[in-house]
Design an enzyme around this catalytic site. Structure first.
Site, PDB file in Angstrom:
ATOM      1  CG  HIS A  95      -2.095  -0.950   1.034  1.00 63.06           C
ATOM      2  ND1 HIS A  95      -2.934  -0.929  -0.049  1.00 63.06           N
ATOM      3  CD2 HIS A  95      -2.514  -1.977   1.818  1.00 63.06           C
ATOM      4  CE1 HIS A  95      -3.837  -1.887   0.073  1.00 63.06           C
ATOM      5  NE2 HIS A  95      -3.600  -2.550   1.195  1.00 63.06           N
ATOM      6  NE  ARG A 144       0.707  -5.407   3.227  1.00 60.21           N
ATOM      7  CZ  ARG A 144      -0.425  -4.918   3.752  1.00 60.21           C
ATOM      8  NH1 ARG A 144      -1.381  -5.755   4.129  1.00 60.21           N
ATOM      9  NH2 ARG A 144      -0.586  -3.632   3.923  1.00 60.21           N
TER      10      ARG A 144
END
Length: 258
Positions: free
Chosen positions: A48, A73
């Site tokens: 993100h 991630r």
């Protein structure tokens, strides 16, 4: 010399609870600072935040001497992305939006060398093996890689029982924000139906003997998650820490002079 022991994976296997923080500032300098804050693990958020492999690489470098274990991630569970992150030196990987057992099995293969997987053999040129100085890296690396999968929608929940049986999955992370959105309550993780689903899922993961994880900065939800069996819990995000502290300081002194 063997691959370095993954202390994060070791802690989860021992049933320990580890507290973490999300890194979204895309700064090696900021990562290094938070690396001295005392968290057990730090999540470099390639999904993100506007990361690229070079920025993730710089954060891994910044955390080399930290006692906080870095988890990366990836934006999506693609073999080539996982390959790059492992070669950069990441030993723990979190993959978002895992929706099937077949997908989870391929992710296990992505994290292992042949003949048990599909990870490319280029470790002699990579930080993962300290650029070839860990002579036995290839033969010992697989057991030190920690693979965490993220279940965060109804499709993933439907596949959870089978995912929990797959050898090579080291933990299951419940994504509350995406789960709330998929359930029709975007931006409202506190909705009773969402809360029940989150805690029921954490209990199911824990009952299966698998480490369960979650991210929330809400104190009550942190405590409820721990009570439900969560064992790797992120309790803060670097952006929120910076913004909240800055807001408090600005508000305090502006009120003093007004």
């Amino acid at each position: 010399m063997s691959a370095p022991v993954n202390t994060f994976k070791e802690a989860l296997q021992k049933g320990q609870t580890v507290i973490g923080c999300w890194l979204d500032l895309r700064s090696g300098y900021a990562a290094e600072i938070i690396g001295y804050a005392g968290f057990d693990w730090l999540l470099i958020d390639g999904e993100h935040a506007p990361f690229d492999p070079g920025i993730i690489d710089s954060q891994l470098q910044a955390l080399l001497k930290s006692d906080s274990h870095p988890v990366v991630r990836v934006p999506v569970g693609e073999t080539w992305m996982i390959k790059q992150m492992l070669d950069c030196g990441a030993r723990s990987i979190l993959v978002p939006m895992v929706e099937s057992a077949g997908q989870a099995r391929q992710l296990v293969r992505d994290c292992r060398y042949p003949p048990n997987g599909d990870r490319g053999v280029g470790y002699a040129l990579a930080r993962a093996s300290r650029f070839g100085t860990v002579e036995n890296y290839g033969a010992t690396a697989d057991k030190e890689i920690c693979l965490l999968v993220q279940v965060e929608n109804r499709k993933g929940l439907a596949a959870l029982d089978e995912i929990l049986t797959i050898e090579g999955i080291d933990g299951v992370f419940v994504g509350p924000a995406d789960l709330a959105a998929d359930m029709g309550h975007i931006g409202n993780m506190s909705h009773p139906d969402v809360q029940k689903t989150i805690f029921d899922t954490l209990r199911k993961i824990d009952a299966a003997g698998m480490p369960a994880g979650i991210l929330t900065s809400d104190d009550r939800m942190i405590r409820d998650s721990l009570e439900a069996g969560a064992r790797f819990v992120a309790t803060a995000v670097d952006i929120e820490l910076l913004l909240c502290s800055a807001r408090d300081s600005a508000s305090k002194w502006k009120n003093e002079v007004s």
